[in-house]
Design a protein around this motif. Sequence first.
Motif, PDB file in Angstrom:
ATOM      1  N   SER A 187       0.822  -1.221   0.000  1.00  0.00           N
ATOM      2  CA  SER A 187       0.000   0.000   0.000  1.00  0.00           C
ATOM      3  C   SER A 187       0.851   1.263   0.000  1.00  0.00           C
ATOM      4  CB  SER A 187      -0.923   0.031   1.215  1.00  0.00           C
ATOM      5  OG  SER A 187      -0.210   0.361   2.397  1.00  0.00           O
ATOM      6  N   GLY A 188       2.055   1.185   0.564  1.00  0.00           N
ATOM      7  CA  GLY A 188       2.908   2.359   0.678  1.00  0.00           C
ATOM      8  C   GLY A 188       2.632   3.210   1.893  1.00  0.00           C
ATOM      9  N   ALA A 189       1.642   2.837   2.706  1.00  0.00           N
ATOM     10  CA  ALA A 189       1.291   3.634   3.886  1.00  0.00           C
ATOM     11  C   ALA A 189       2.363   3.507   4.963  1.00  0.00           C
ATOM     12  CB  ALA A 189      -0.045   3.163   4.455  1.00  0.00           C
ATOM     13  N   PRO A 190       2.673   4.604   5.656  1.00  0.00           N
ATOM     14  CA  PRO A 190       3.491   4.506   6.875  1.00  0.00           C
ATOM     15  C   PRO A 190       2.603   3.947   7.985  1.00  0.00           C
ATOM     16  CG  PRO A 190       2.893   6.793   6.467  1.00  0.00           C
ATOM     17  CD  PRO A 190       2.360   5.991   5.306  1.00  0.00           C
ATOM     18  N   ALA A 191       2.715   2.655   8.249  1.00  0.00           N
ATOM     19  CA  ALA A 191       1.756   1.971   9.106  1.00  0.00           C
ATOM     20  C   ALA A 191       2.327   1.610  10.468  1.00  0.00           C
ATOM     21  CB  ALA A 191       1.250   0.711   8.415  1.00  0.00           C
ATOM     22  N   VAL A 192       1.485   1.760  11.484  1.00  0.00           N
ATOM     23  CA  VAL A 192       1.726   1.224  12.820  1.00  0.00           C
ATOM     24  C   VAL A 192       0.748   0.074  12.991  1.00  0.00           C
ATOM     25  CG1 VAL A 192       1.491   1.692  15.298  1.00  0.00           C
ATOM     26  CG2 VAL A 192       2.530   3.405  13.788  1.00  0.00           C
ATOM     27  N   ALA A 193       1.232  -1.080  13.444  1.00  0.00           N
ATOM     28  CA  ALA A 193       0.358  -2.252  13.506  1.00  0.00           C
ATOM     29  C   ALA A 193       0.593  -3.039  14.780  1.00  0.00           C
ATOM     30  CB  ALA A 193       0.599  -3.144  12.292  1.00  0.00           C
ATOM     31  N   ARG A 194      -0.477  -3.656  15.265  1.00  0.00           N
ATOM     32  CA  ARG A 194      -0.355  -4.514  16.439  1.00  0.00           C
ATOM     33  C   ARG A 194      -1.412  -5.604  16.372  1.00  0.00           C
ATOM     34  NH1 ARG A 194      -0.027  -1.560  21.280  1.00  0.00           N
ATOM     35  NH2 ARG A 194      -0.347  -3.547  22.313  1.00  0.00           N
ATOM     36  N   ARG A 195      -1.018  -6.778  16.869  1.00  0.00           N
ATOM     37  CA  ARG A 195      -1.959  -7.872  17.083  1.00  0.00           C
ATOM     38  C   ARG A 195      -1.902  -8.241  18.555  1.00  0.00           C
ATOM     39  NH1 ARG A 195      -0.593 -11.306  11.612  1.00  0.00           N
ATOM     40  NH2 ARG A 195      -2.468 -10.731  10.434  1.00  0.00           N
ATOM     41  N   ASP A 196      -3.069  -8.327  19.173  1.00  0.00           N
ATOM     42  CA  ASP A 196      -3.163  -8.672  20.581  1.00  0.00           C
ATOM     43  C   ASP A 196      -3.855 -10.022  20.736  1.00  0.00           C
ATOM     44  OD1 ASP A 196      -2.227  -6.184  22.131  1.00  0.00           O
ATOM     45  OD2 ASP A 196      -3.571  -5.339  20.631  1.00  0.00           O
ATOM     46  N   PRO A 197      -3.572 -10.733  21.826  1.00  0.00           N
ATOM     47  CA  PRO A 197      -4.164 -12.056  22.036  1.00  0.00           C
ATOM     48  C   PRO A 197      -5.609 -11.963  22.530  1.00  0.00           C
ATOM     49  CG  PRO A 197      -2.718 -11.536  23.852  1.00  0.00           C
ATOM     50  CD  PRO A 197      -2.569 -10.411  22.858  1.00  0.00           C
ATOM     51  N   VAL A 198      -6.462 -11.378  21.705  1.00  0.00           N
ATOM     52  CA  VAL A 198      -7.871 -11.172  22.041  1.00  0.00           C
ATOM     53  C   VAL A 198      -8.722 -11.610  20.862  1.00  0.00           C
ATOM     54  CG1 VAL A 198      -7.335  -9.251  23.588  1.00  0.00           C
ATOM     55  CG2 VAL A 198      -7.852  -8.785  21.179  1.00  0.00           C
ATOM     56  N   GLY A 199     -10.036 -11.547  21.053  1.00  0.00           N
ATOM     57  CA  GLY A 199     -10.962 -11.854  19.982  1.00  0.00           C
ATOM     58  C   GLY A 199     -11.392 -10.598  19.257  1.00  0.00           C
ATOM     59  N   HIS A 200     -12.704 -10.473  19.020  1.00  0.00           N
ATOM     60  CA  HIS A 200     -13.228  -9.348  18.242  1.00  0.00           C
ATOM     61  C   HIS A 200     -13.630  -8.213  19.177  1.00  0.00           C
ATOM     62  CE1 HIS A 200     -14.626  -7.683  14.493  1.00  0.00           C
ATOM     63  NE2 HIS A 200     -15.823  -7.403  15.016  1.00  0.00           N
ATOM     64  N   GLY A 201     -12.645  -7.628  19.828  1.00  0.00           N
ATOM     65  CA  GLY A 201     -12.893  -6.518  20.744  1.00  0.00           C
ATOM     66  C   GLY A 201     -11.587  -5.845  21.076  1.00  0.00           C
ATOM     67  N   LEU A 202     -11.619  -4.543  21.273  1.00  0.00           N
ATOM     68  CA  LEU A 202     -10.396  -3.775  21.482  1.00  0.00           C
ATOM     69  C   LEU A 202      -9.660  -4.183  22.750  1.00  0.00           C
ATOM     70  CD1 LEU A 202     -11.480  -0.164  20.512  1.00  0.00           C
ATOM     71  CD2 LEU A 202      -9.693  -1.511  19.415  1.00  0.00           C
ATOM     72  N   ALA A 203      -8.372  -4.451  22.626  1.00  0.00           N
ATOM     73  CA  ALA A 203      -7.506  -4.637  23.786  1.00  0.00           C
ATOM     74  C   ALA A 203      -7.107  -3.266  24.316  1.00  0.00           C
ATOM     75  CB  ALA A 203      -6.270  -5.432  23.394  1.00  0.00           C
ATOM     76  N   ALA A 204      -6.982  -3.133  25.634  1.00  0.00           N
ATOM     77  CA  ALA A 204      -6.624  -1.851  26.236  1.00  0.00           C
ATOM     78  C   ALA A 204      -5.339  -1.277  25.649  1.00  0.00           C
ATOM     79  CB  ALA A 204      -6.510  -2.014  27.758  1.00  0.00           C
ATOM     80  N   PRO A 205      -4.282  -2.072  25.423  1.00  0.00           N
ATOM     81  CA  PRO A 205      -3.076  -1.489  24.819  1.00  0.00           C
ATOM     82  C   PRO A 205      -3.322  -0.938  23.420  1.00  0.00           C
ATOM     83  CG  PRO A 205      -2.566  -3.598  25.846  1.00  0.00           C
ATOM     84  CD  PRO A 205      -4.068  -3.484  25.814  1.00  0.00           C
ATOM     85  N   ALA A 206      -4.274  -1.500  22.692  1.00  0.00           N
ATOM     86  CA  ALA A 206      -4.585  -0.982  21.362  1.00  0.00           C
ATOM     87  C   ALA A 206      -5.210   0.401  21.452  1.00  0.00           C
ATOM     88  CB  ALA A 206      -5.509  -1.939  20.620  1.00  0.00           C
TER      89      ALA A 206
END
Length: 236
Positions: free
Chosen positions: A177-196
């Motif tokens: 895509s060329g985007a300057p991206a910040v990415a994270r995967r957390d050990p959760v399901g379909h809901g926001l993790a607090a660190p996210a």
Amino acid sequence: MSPGFAAPVVATAGSADPSAPLIVLLHGRGSHEKEILSLADHLPAHFAYAAVRAPIAAGGGYAWFANRGIGRPIAESLRATMDWFTGWLATVAPAGRPVVLVGFSGGAAFAGGLILDEPSRYAGAAILYGTLPFDAGVPTTPARLTGLPVLVAQGEHDTVIPRELLDRTWDYLLGESGAPAVARRDPVGHGLAAPAVQTLAEWLQDHLDRPAGRRPAGAQRTAAPGQRRDPAVAGE
């Protein structure tokens, strides 16, 4: 406004300054604007927040597009709702006012459609626990999002959005895509993790307040366990 859709219902929070950066919050399928607005309580207060209700009634709430399966918008429906949304946006954010999209699940797919359709219109986008709208009439060509800051957050155990779409979104945004991206995967399901959520707050400040080129302290691909399920992000 596009024929067939009512005027947008919008809930607001944060700064009332019409020149303040505008963060548009896009809820998930079957949810509504008041739920996603509570996310603003965890984000920088000096920005303006607008949570928009999607225009299509669905599942006791609202949806951004008709689909042919979870995460797979029908192109004609996505085109119609994007035109409706950009018509509203032009009335609240004239040229020069920074606009960042923050979408959860179905709202993430809608945000993705908007930035792929017109990347120069936006100052950034957060694609949270959702997929880009592949094969839905918007371009996903190489370098399409060059220079556009993007935040990607996913749950390793998400069983709502098909894994193939999550992986395809991750690979595209962090790659061609060329985007300057910040990415994270957390050990959760379909809901926001607090660190996210914390990373989102830092990422907004990084791209709207700080000198270019700095990355938020929370920029990473994984985080410590800990799931936070917020009513703001209910819905697919």
